[in-house]
Design a protein around this motif. Structure first.
Motif, PDB file in Angstrom:
ATOM      1  N   ARG A 158      28.320   8.264 -36.422  1.00 33.86           N
ATOM      2  CA  ARG A 158      28.690   8.638 -34.881  1.00 33.86           C
ATOM      3  C   ARG A 158      28.660  10.492 -34.865  1.00 33.86           C
ATOM      4  O   ARG A 158      28.471  11.022 -34.108  1.00 33.86           O
ATOM      5  N   VAL A 176      23.460  15.970 -31.054  1.00 31.45           N
ATOM      6  CA  VAL A 176      23.549  16.381 -29.778  1.00 31.45           C
ATOM      7  C   VAL A 176      24.017  17.890 -29.414  1.00 31.45           C
ATOM      8  O   VAL A 176      23.507  18.674 -28.463  1.00 31.45           O
ATOM      9  N   ARG A 177      25.235  18.201 -30.057  1.00 28.81           N
ATOM     10  CA  ARG A 177      25.896  19.452 -29.856  1.00 28.81           C
ATOM     11  C   ARG A 177      24.906  20.625 -30.078  1.00 28.81           C
ATOM     12  O   ARG A 177      24.799  21.462 -29.424  1.00 28.81           O
ATOM     13  N   GLN A 179      27.433  11.281 -25.738  1.00 29.90           N
ATOM     14  CA  GLN A 179      27.457  11.153 -27.137  1.00 29.90           C
ATOM     15  C   GLN A 179      28.204  12.303 -27.850  1.00 29.90           C
ATOM     16  O   GLN A 179      28.699  11.891 -29.091  1.00 29.90           O
ATOM     17  N   LEU A 199      15.845  15.723 -28.238  1.00 35.12           N
ATOM     18  CA  LEU A 199      16.330  14.725 -29.025  1.00 35.12           C
ATOM     19  C   LEU A 199      15.303  13.733 -29.123  1.00 35.12           C
ATOM     20  O   LEU A 199      15.498  12.651 -29.988  1.00 35.12           O
ATOM     21  N   LEU A 222      17.506  18.003 -22.731  1.00 34.13           N
ATOM     22  CA  LEU A 222      18.068  17.205 -23.680  1.00 34.13           C
ATOM     23  C   LEU A 222      17.533  16.080 -24.223  1.00 34.13           C
ATOM     24  O   LEU A 222      17.241  15.863 -25.610  1.00 34.13           O
ATOM     25  N   ARG A 223      16.937  15.498 -23.489  1.00 40.84           N
ATOM     26  CA  ARG A 223      16.289  14.286 -23.648  1.00 40.84           C
ATOM     27  C   ARG A 223      14.895  14.520 -24.417  1.00 40.84           C
ATOM     28  O   ARG A 223      14.605  13.826 -25.451  1.00 40.84           O
ATOM     29  N   LEU A 264      22.835  10.719 -23.539  1.00 39.13           N
ATOM     30  CA  LEU A 264      22.971  11.488 -24.873  1.00 39.13           C
ATOM     31  C   LEU A 264      23.984  12.628 -24.829  1.00 39.13           C
ATOM     32  O   LEU A 264      24.841  12.634 -25.941  1.00 39.13           O
ATOM     33  N   ARG A 295      32.039  23.582 -27.369  1.00 40.93           N
ATOM     34  CA  ARG A 295      30.671  22.945 -26.974  1.00 40.93           C
ATOM     35  C   ARG A 295      29.693  24.417 -26.914  1.00 40.93           C
ATOM     36  O   ARG A 295      28.670  24.272 -27.080  1.00 40.93           O
ATOM     37  N   ARG A 304      25.382  11.950 -35.128  1.00 44.51           N
ATOM     38  CA  ARG A 304      24.825  11.747 -33.783  1.00 44.51           C
ATOM     39  C   ARG A 304      25.335  12.934 -32.995  1.00 44.51           C
ATOM     40  O   ARG A 304      24.761  13.515 -32.183  1.00 44.51           O
ATOM     41  N   SER A 305      26.631  12.865 -33.069  1.00 44.31           N
ATOM     42  CA  SER A 305      27.271  14.003 -32.278  1.00 44.31           C
ATOM     43  C   SER A 305      26.838  15.421 -32.399  1.00 44.31           C
ATOM     44  O   SER A 305      26.615  16.303 -31.386  1.00 44.31           O
ATOM     45  N   LEU A 343      19.468  18.092 -18.509  1.00 46.77           N
ATOM     46  CA  LEU A 343      19.467  16.807 -19.116  1.00 46.77           C
ATOM     47  C   LEU A 343      18.183  16.406 -19.498  1.00 46.77           C
ATOM     48  O   LEU A 343      18.057  15.463 -20.674  1.00 46.77           O
ATOM     49  N   VAL A 380      17.635  10.019 -31.315  1.00 47.37           N
ATOM     50  CA  VAL A 380      18.922   9.548 -31.095  1.00 47.37           C
ATOM     51  C   VAL A 380      19.024   8.526 -29.778  1.00 47.37           C
ATOM     52  O   VAL A 380      18.487   8.657 -28.972  1.00 47.37           O
ATOM     53  N   GLU A 381      19.526   7.323 -30.328  1.00 48.74           N
ATOM     54  CA  GLU A 381      19.473   6.349 -29.546  1.00 48.74           C
ATOM     55  C   GLU A 381      20.447   6.480 -28.215  1.00 48.74           C
ATOM     56  O   GLU A 381      21.739   7.068 -28.506  1.00 48.74           O
ATOM     57  N   ALA A 382      19.765   6.343 -26.974  1.00 51.99           N
ATOM     58  CA  ALA A 382      20.748   6.753 -25.994  1.00 51.99           C
ATOM     59  C   ALA A 382      21.366   5.487 -25.524  1.00 51.99           C
ATOM     60  O   ALA A 382      21.043   4.387 -26.084  1.00 51.99           O
TER      61      ALA A 382
END
Lengths: 189, 204
Positions: free
Chosen positions: B137, B144-145, A52, B198, B194-195, A49, B62, B140-141, B191, B202-204
């Motif tokens: 995209r 994640v951000r 991405q 989301l 984050l998982r 993730l 970021r 999705r970005s 990590l 959001v497809e990993a």
């Protein structure tokens, strides 16, 4: 390999597994331990993730402008960005608070007493209107039989005589009414 | 950090052999520019800015997740670097030193004000990708951000430096002033968080 309570792999060993640099011992443990595999399966998709998330590329013109701005700021020709100036806010507030505290603690001469110019006097308040404006007197005059005005009332002696004169009440009625009026007015004849 | 500036741990030669790396991981062209700066040549600093502006900007982005603040912060990073360059002794690579300044600047920035929404209009559209695909995209970005921006400080800094700036665990530990074990632990939690944040969205 570092183990945590219960003999499971620590986060550093799990990261080594993800990096493909874990020891044989750690790999063997992860292959047979449901708990450690579950933890790995939580983190591995997190990495996918994270990858991405692209940073949008600024315009090619941006970089030239960026370098010019850095150069100007180094030369002292450009002010700091707004957020940087706001960052000094708490210090300025603290300094202001100290100045106010010092000002309050300093001995001061008594302030001169100012005399305000006298305002025009206000009329005294009265619950009763003047005789000229009192509609109650007109009503009273209207209900007195045979009277053309307040003349007879003005001439009577005492409250009881006035009431007798004005309303032609019986002696008993007059006495009761007089007593009631005296209580109401708080007066004694 | 992009591949042309990755100086650790292996010696690196880029741009026709002009960027040799010294014992401390300091590129030769960086060393020359730094020495020139230390002798008062301001133009030499322009070369360093040009070389690292993109990496520093991306690191800042970021953190704050918008162009305007990332630009302001990246400027601030270079300004601080210029003022402190006289003290740079070359014990680490210039980029590692710069990232340390950037991380501190980012942490101070967060304390100073809230993060506004991203301004997409200033960015260049990728003309090659079909519109829908590009929108998906970008969305999705963005998600994640945003999730990265909500991570706890140490986890976020570790994730950014390790995953996006592509530094080693040792470099990240040096920048953040912590041990390699702590860096790995923070990265693992980042990590996993984050998982979790989301989920399946959001497809990993």
């Amino acid at each position: 390999m570092r183990r945590v309570t219960g003999g499971h792999l620590g986060e550093d060993a799990l990261i080594d597994l993800m990096d493909g640099v874990a020891s044989a011992d750690a790999r063997e443990h992860a292959a047979s331990c449901l708990h450690c595999r579950a933890r790995l399966e939580q983190a591995v998709p997190g990495l996918e993730l994270a990858r991405q998330a692209d940073v949008p590329e600024p315009s090619p013109l941006f970089w030239q402008s960026f370098r010019s701005q850095v150069d100007r700021r180094i030369a002292g020709r450009d002010p700091a960005p707004v957020w940087k100036r706001f960052a000094a806010g708490p210090w300025l507030a603290a300094a202001a608070a100290v100045l106010v505290a010092v000002a309050l603690l300093l001995p001061r001469a008594p302030a001169p007493v100012s005399v305000a110019p006298s305002a025009p006097g206000l009329p005294a308040w009265s619950a009763l209107p003047s005789a000229d404006e009192d509609p109650g007197l007109d009503i009273l005059a209207a209900v007195v039989p045979g009277a053309g005005g307040l003349g007879p009332l003005a001439e009577c002696q005492g409250l009881g005589d006035c009431m007798t004169e004005a309303a032609a009440l019986s002696e008993e009625e007059t006495a009761v009414l007089t007593e009631a009026l005296r209580r109401e007015l708080g007066t004694e004849s | 950090m992009t591949s042309d500036t990755a100086v650790f741990p292996m010696p690196l030669i880029v741009s026709g052999g002009t960027a040799r790396v010294g014992a401390a991981g300091l590129r030769e062209d960086d060393r020359e520019a730094i020495q020139a700066c230390q002798h008062g040549e301001r133009e030499a600093f322009d070369r360093l800015v040009e070389r690292y502006q993109r990496d520093v900007y991306r690191l800042c982005f970021r953190y704050v997740n918008n162009h305007h603040d990332a630009s302001d912060m990246a400027q601030e990073v270079f300004l601080k670097a210029y003022r402190a360059i006289a003290k740079f002794r070359g014990d680490s690579s210039f980029s590692t030193w710069l990232y340390r300044i950037a991380v501190n600047t980012c942490l101070n920035f967060k304390a100073a004000r809230k993060v506004p929404a991203e301004e997409l209009s200033e960015h260049v559209a990728d003309g090659a990708a079909p519109v829908l695909e590009r929108l998906e995209r970008d969305e999705r970005s963005q998600r994640v951000r945003e999730a990265v921006a909500r991570l706890p400080e140490k986890q976020r800094a570790t994730l950014i430096l390790k995953v996006y700036q592509d530094l080693t665990h040792e470099e990240v530990a040096g920048i953040l002033g912590s041990s390699v074990g702590t860096v790995k632990a923070n990265l693992f939690h980042a990590l996993a968080n984050l998982r979790k944040a989301l989920g399946q969205g959001v497809e990993a």
